[in-house]
Design an enzyme around this catalytic site. Sequence first.
Site, short mmCIF file in Angstrom:
data_model
loop_
_atom_site.label_atom_id
_atom_site.label_comp_id
_atom_site.label_asym_id
_atom_site.label_seq_id
_atom_site.Cartn_x
_atom_site.Cartn_y
_atom_site.Cartn_z
N ASN A 145 0.83 -1.07 -0.09
CA ASN A 145 -0.10 0.04 -0.02
C ASN A 145 0.82 1.25 -0.07
O ASN A 145 1.47 1.65 1.08
CB ASN A 145 -0.80 -0.02 1.23
CG ASN A 145 -1.68 1.27 1.36
OD1 ASN A 145 -1.82 2.19 0.42
ND2 ASN A 145 -2.20 1.29 2.59
N LYS A 162 0.15 4.44 -0.35
CA LYS A 162 -0.51 5.40 0.24
C LYS A 162 -0.27 6.57 -0.58
O LYS A 162 -0.32 6.64 -1.70
CB LYS A 162 -0.06 5.64 1.78
CG LYS A 162 -0.12 4.23 2.59
CD LYS A 162 -0.02 4.51 4.02
CE LYS A 162 -0.41 3.20 4.77
NZ LYS A 162 -0.13 3.26 6.37
N HIS A 166 -9.72 1.22 5.09
CA HIS A 166 -8.11 1.66 5.87
C HIS A 166 -8.29 2.39 7.06
O HIS A 166 -9.13 3.28 6.87
CB HIS A 166 -7.22 1.98 4.80
CG HIS A 166 -5.64 2.04 5.43
ND1 HIS A 166 -5.57 2.92 6.34
CD2 HIS A 166 -5.00 1.00 5.34
CE1 HIS A 166 -4.17 2.41 6.81
NE2 HIS A 166 -3.48 1.43 6.09
N GLU A 180 -6.84 4.71 8.00
CA GLU A 180 -6.56 6.11 7.88
C GLU A 180 -7.75 6.82 7.33
O GLU A 180 -8.06 7.83 7.36
CB GLU A 180 -5.38 6.46 7.02
CG GLU A 180 -3.95 5.95 7.68
CD GLU A 180 -3.02 5.53 6.95
OE1 GLU A 180 -2.85 5.65 5.67
OE2 GLU A 180 -1.98 4.96 7.56
N GLU A 215 -5.35 -4.88 10.72
CA GLU A 215 -4.31 -3.62 10.90
C GLU A 215 -4.48 -3.06 12.12
O GLU A 215 -5.30 -2.05 11.99
CB GLU A 215 -4.20 -2.72 9.78
CG GLU A 215 -3.95 -3.36 8.33
CD GLU A 215 -3.18 -2.33 7.24
OE1 GLU A 215 -2.33 -2.62 6.91
OE2 GLU A 215 -3.87 -1.44 7.51
N GLY A 261 2.77 2.15 10.95
CA GLY A 261 3.68 3.30 11.05
C GLY A 261 4.33 3.60 12.29
O GLY A 261 5.00 4.73 12.41
N SER A 287 3.69 -1.99 10.58
CA SER A 287 5.08 -1.94 10.65
C SER A 287 5.77 -3.36 10.29
O SER A 287 6.95 -3.65 10.82
CB SER A 287 5.61 -1.63 12.06
OG SER A 287 5.01 -0.39 12.51
#
Length: 256
Positions: free
Chosen positions: A7, A9, A94, A96, A166, A172, A211
């Site tokens: 991904n 992003k 996702h 985000e 996730e 991250g 991560s």
Amino acid sequence: MKTVIGNWKMNLGIRESVALAHGVLQSLKGKELTPDVVICPPFTVLSEVQKAVSKSKLALGAQNCGPDRAGAFTGEISVPMLKDVGCSFVIIGHSERRNYMQEDGVLLHKKFRLALEEKITPVLCVGESKIEREAGQAITFVKNQLKEIFENQTIPKTSRLMVAYEPIWAIGTGAPASVADIVEMHQIIRAEVAKYTGAEPERVEVLYGGSVTSENAYGYLRESEIDGLLIGGASLKLNQFTEIINLASDILNAQI
Ligand code: 13P
């Protein structure tokens, strides 16, 4: 089978994207058995990356889609448009997008249904925040996310059922989840999706993301409960992403 998804992003322009895609392609050449590899670049480069990966086994995915087929929805990109540009996967839900774009279960249910109807594989992302984990609510939270999507959802017999676990606190941060925590959650996700869809549990593919690096990927990939990885930062680094693909290939070839 194992699946490795990158991904990207909101990163990379056309030139870097095409170069990265070419590099990933190279890593798939000449191997007996490789994982399913999917790259999810930003919308703006999908067309150019598609040209680079066409006629290869490297698949293309999008990071998001709109909930409608077509029409007056300024700024949206529809699932038929994604198919038109060569995508066979789309990431849905996702964290985000859930958190920064306020995407809720009702909207994500619609997107998921549209992807299934259009025969493009939705990669549904679920995962709890640190607050829920520390309160002992992680499992309840993830179960609820799955309910929002899979309850009252018609699943075609040929669709791939793919969920990426996730946990938000692992994305991250350089602090990935432990194998034990992931395996526990993957078993629950597999059982829940099988319950809602009536599918055999083995048909449900559960990926981990958060991560992941070339250093920790092997520990995840060797677990039978972990059907693959959804990778952010490390998918932008050709040597890291290639190494992860190689590790997955080694594991698959050792199983023959
Ligand atoms: P990182 O691998 O950068 O933690 O991101 C994970 C992710 O969000 C993939 O969708």
